[in-house]
Design a protein around this motif. Structure first.
Motif, PDB file in Angstrom:
ATOM      1  N   UNK A   1       0.816  -1.093  -0.132  1.00  0.00           N
ATOM      2  CA  UNK A   1      -0.047   0.090   0.105  1.00  0.00           C
ATOM      3  C   UNK A   1       0.828   1.256  -0.461  1.00  0.00           C
ATOM      4  N   UNK A   2       1.663   1.225   1.067  1.00  0.00           N
ATOM      5  CA  UNK A   2       2.990   2.225   0.892  1.00  0.00           C
ATOM      6  C   UNK A   2       3.536   2.322  -0.238  1.00  0.00           C
ATOM      7  N   UNK A   3       4.218   1.379  -1.095  1.00  0.00           N
ATOM      8  CA  UNK A   3       4.834   1.790  -2.294  1.00  0.00           C
ATOM      9  C   UNK A   3       3.858   2.189  -3.406  1.00  0.00           C
TER      10      UNK A   3
ATOM     11  N   UNK B   1      27.799 -13.003  11.065  1.00  0.00           N
ATOM     12  CA  UNK B   1      26.762 -13.837  10.822  1.00  0.00           C
ATOM     13  C   UNK B   1      25.330 -13.630   9.748  1.00  0.00           C
ATOM     14  N   UNK B   2      25.594 -11.643   9.959  1.00  0.00           N
ATOM     15  CA  UNK B   2      23.905 -11.223   9.137  1.00  0.00           C
ATOM     16  C   UNK B   2      24.577 -10.359   8.260  1.00  0.00           C
ATOM     17  N   UNK B   3      25.518 -10.419   7.668  1.00  0.00           N
ATOM     18  CA  UNK B   3      26.010  -9.587   6.473  1.00  0.00           C
ATOM     19  C   UNK B   3      25.875 -10.156   4.973  1.00  0.00           C
ATOM     20  N   UNK B   4      26.239 -10.828   5.097  1.00  0.00           N
ATOM     21  CA  UNK B   4      25.125 -11.612   3.755  1.00  0.00           C
ATOM     22  C   UNK B   4      23.887 -11.004   3.690  1.00  0.00           C
ATOM     23  N   UNK B   5      23.353 -11.431   4.630  1.00  0.00           N
ATOM     24  CA  UNK B   5      21.775 -11.337   4.441  1.00  0.00           C
ATOM     25  C   UNK B   5      21.524  -9.626   4.334  1.00  0.00           C
ATOM     26  N   UNK B   6      22.269  -8.949   5.091  1.00  0.00           N
ATOM     27  CA  UNK B   6      22.557  -7.204   5.242  1.00  0.00           C
ATOM     28  C   UNK B   6      22.424  -7.035   3.463  1.00  0.00           C
ATOM     29  N   UNK B   7      23.273  -7.067   1.972  1.00  0.00           N
ATOM     30  CA  UNK B   7      24.524  -6.976   1.410  1.00  0.00           C
ATOM     31  C   UNK B   7      23.318  -7.535   0.175  1.00  0.00           C
ATOM     32  N   UNK B   8      22.353  -8.886   0.217  1.00  0.00           N
ATOM     33  CA  UNK B   8      21.140  -9.789  -0.683  1.00  0.00           C
ATOM     34  C   UNK B   8      19.950  -9.269  -0.737  1.00  0.00           C
ATOM     35  N   UNK B   9      19.765  -9.046   0.600  1.00  0.00           N
ATOM     36  CA  UNK B   9      18.473  -8.562   0.671  1.00  0.00           C
ATOM     37  C   UNK B   9      18.022  -7.012   0.716  1.00  0.00           C
ATOM     38  N   UNK B  10      19.191  -6.803   0.837  1.00  0.00           N
ATOM     39  CA  UNK B  10      19.001  -4.608   0.950  1.00  0.00           C
ATOM     40  C   UNK B  10      17.229  -4.605   0.043  1.00  0.00           C
ATOM     41  N   UNK B  11      16.933  -4.699  -1.213  1.00  0.00           N
ATOM     42  CA  UNK B  11      15.605  -4.162  -1.936  1.00  0.00           C
ATOM     43  C   UNK B  11      14.178  -4.752  -1.499  1.00  0.00           C
ATOM     44  N   UNK B  12      14.469  -6.087  -0.354  1.00  0.00           N
ATOM     45  CA  UNK B  12      13.297  -6.511   0.235  1.00  0.00           C
ATOM     46  C   UNK B  12      12.889  -5.949   1.389  1.00  0.00           C
TER      47      UNK B  12
ATOM     48  N   UNK C   1      13.377   8.024   8.057  1.00  0.00           N
ATOM     49  CA  UNK C   1      14.345   8.791   8.284  1.00  0.00           C
ATOM     50  C   UNK C   1      15.990   7.638   7.728  1.00  0.00           C
ATOM     51  N   UNK C   2      15.791   7.186   8.794  1.00  0.00           N
ATOM     52  CA  UNK C   2      16.966   6.205   9.284  1.00  0.00           C
ATOM     53  C   UNK C   2      17.499   5.297   9.029  1.00  0.00           C
ATOM     54  N   UNK C   3      16.106   4.132   8.597  1.00  0.00           N
ATOM     55  CA  UNK C   3      15.883   3.244   7.971  1.00  0.00           C
ATOM     56  C   UNK C   3      16.489   3.355   6.394  1.00  0.00           C
ATOM     57  N   UNK C   4      16.129   4.396   5.800  1.00  0.00           N
ATOM     58  CA  UNK C   4      15.984   4.685   4.760  1.00  0.00           C
ATOM     59  C   UNK C   4      17.260   5.483   4.221  1.00  0.00           C
ATOM     60  N   UNK C   5      18.112   5.840   5.472  1.00  0.00           N
ATOM     61  CA  UNK C   5      19.705   5.747   4.827  1.00  0.00           C
ATOM     62  C   UNK C   5      20.262   4.886   5.171  1.00  0.00           C
ATOM     63  N   UNK C   6      19.876   4.678   6.449  1.00  0.00           N
ATOM     64  CA  UNK C   6      21.369   2.929   6.433  1.00  0.00           C
ATOM     65  C   UNK C   6      20.927   2.313   5.353  1.00  0.00           C
ATOM     66  N   UNK C   7      19.919   2.072   4.643  1.00  0.00           N
ATOM     67  CA  UNK C   7      19.462   0.795   3.682  1.00  0.00           C
ATOM     68  C   UNK C   7      20.218   1.226   2.653  1.00  0.00           C
ATOM     69  N   UNK C   8      20.085   2.749   2.195  1.00  0.00           N
ATOM     70  CA  UNK C   8      21.034   3.428   1.053  1.00  0.00           C
ATOM     71  C   UNK C   8      22.485   3.292   1.257  1.00  0.00           C
TER      72      UNK C   8
ATOM     73  N   UNK D   1       9.254  -5.468  -2.622  1.00  0.00           N
ATOM     74  CA  UNK D   1      10.293  -4.870  -3.895  1.00  0.00           C
ATOM     75  C   UNK D   1       9.642  -3.767  -3.413  1.00  0.00           C
ATOM     76  N   UNK D   2      11.498  -3.120  -2.112  1.00  0.00           N
ATOM     77  CA  UNK D   2      11.608  -2.051  -2.108  1.00  0.00           C
ATOM     78  C   UNK D   2      11.357  -0.981  -2.670  1.00  0.00           C
ATOM     79  N   UNK D   3      10.786   0.278  -2.741  1.00  0.00           N
ATOM     80  CA  UNK D   3      10.744   1.252  -3.462  1.00  0.00           C
ATOM     81  C   UNK D   3      12.195   2.143  -3.044  1.00  0.00           C
ATOM     82  N   UNK D   4      12.935   2.956  -4.230  1.00  0.00           N
ATOM     83  CA  UNK D   4      13.986   3.527  -4.376  1.00  0.00           C
ATOM     84  C   UNK D   4      13.869   4.823  -2.914  1.00  0.00           C
ATOM     85  N   UNK D   5      14.263   5.208  -3.116  1.00  0.00           N
ATOM     86  CA  UNK D   5      14.602   6.635  -1.646  1.00  0.00           C
ATOM     87  C   UNK D   5      15.971   7.269  -1.652  1.00  0.00           C
ATOM     88  N   UNK D   6      16.136   7.984  -2.106  1.00  0.00           N
ATOM     89  CA  UNK D   6      18.116   8.174  -2.163  1.00  0.00           C
ATOM     90  C   UNK D   6      18.144   8.390  -0.916  1.00  0.00           C
ATOM     91  N   UNK D   7      19.265   8.577   0.184  1.00  0.00           N
ATOM     92  CA  UNK D   7      20.180   8.949   1.209  1.00  0.00           C
ATOM     93  C   UNK D   7      19.680  10.628   1.573  1.00  0.00           C
TER      94      UNK D   7
END
Length: 174
Positions: free
Chosen positions: A16-18, A43-54, A76-83, A157-163
Motif C-alpha cells: 500500500x505504501x509503495x 553472521x548477518x552481513x550476507x543478508x544485509x547485502x543480499x536482501x536490501x531491496x526486500x 529516515x534513519x532506516x532509509x538512510x541506512x539501507x541506501x 520489492x522496496x521503492x528506491x529512496x535516496x539518502x
C-alpha cells in the motif's frame, strides 16, 4: 501460523505504501518491521547485502503531514541506512568481507547517531538508546533490533529512496 499472518499483513501494508495509498496506516506500527536496525555482523552481513531491496522503506507518503515525528525520524534513519548499505556492499567503496562489514558497521553507527541528533533537536523525549553513550548506546539499539538477521519480506520489492545525507566511509577505522 501466526508468523505467516503477520508477514502477510506486513507485505500488504508495504505494498500500500509503495502504491502511494499508505497515508492512513499507523507509521508506528510500520516501524516495528525495521526499527531499530540490528548491528551488522559476520553472521548477518550476507543478508544485509543480499536482501536490501526486500526490506521496508518509508517514503514521505506513508507519514501524515503532521504528528508522528518520531516515526518520521526513525523511518529516515532506516532509509538512510539501507541506501548506505548499498554503497558499502555494491558501491565499490569497500572490497572483501572485512571491509564491507567495517563499512556497514560505520554506516549503522552513523545513521543511528544522526537519528539521535535528530531526536535531541526536538523538544520531546528522545529514544531511550539515545540517552546512553558509547558502546552502551550501540548495545541498546542492537538489543531492540526488529529484524536482527536482516531477512527480507517475501515477494516485496522496496521503492528506491535516496539518502538524505551523504555517507563517507573511513576505512582507517577498520
Amino acid at each position: 501460523m501466526m508468523v505467516w499472518k503477520s508477514t502477510l499483513v506486513a507485505i500488504l501494508i508495504l505494498q500500500l505504501i509503495t502504491w502511494g495509498g499508505g497515508q492512513d496506516i499507523d507509521p508506528d506500527a510500520l516501524l516495528k518491521l525495521s526499527f531499530p536496525p540490528a548491528k551488522p555482523t559476520l553472521s548477518n552481513l550476507y543478508a544485509v547485502c543480499l536482501h536490501g531491496n526486500g526490506r521496508a522503506r518509508y517514503p514521505a507518503s506513508c507519514f501524515p503531514s503532521s504528528s508522528y515525528a518520531y516515526a518520521h525520524r526513525a523511518g529516515n534513519a532506516v532509509n538512510r541506512l539501507e541506501a548506505w548499505f548499498g554503497q558499502c556492499c555494491y558501491g565499490g567503496v569497500a572490497t572483501g568481507k572485512g571491509q564491507i562489514l567495517c563499512c556497514a558497521e560505520q554506516a549503522w553507527k552513523t545513521s543511528l547517531s544522526q537519528f539521535c541528533i535528530d531526536e535531541f533537536s526536538i523538544m520531546t523525549v528522545a529514544h531511550e538508546c539515545c540517552d546512553v553513550k558509547g558502546e552502551d548506546r550501540w548495545n541498546c539499539f542492537n538489543k531492540q533490533a526488529a529484524n536482527p538477521s536482516y531477512q527480507p519480506l517475501p515477494d516485496f520489492n522496496a521503492p528506491m529512496i535516496p539518502p538524505d545525507r551523504i555517507f563517507n566511509w573511513d576505512p582507517n577505522t577498520c
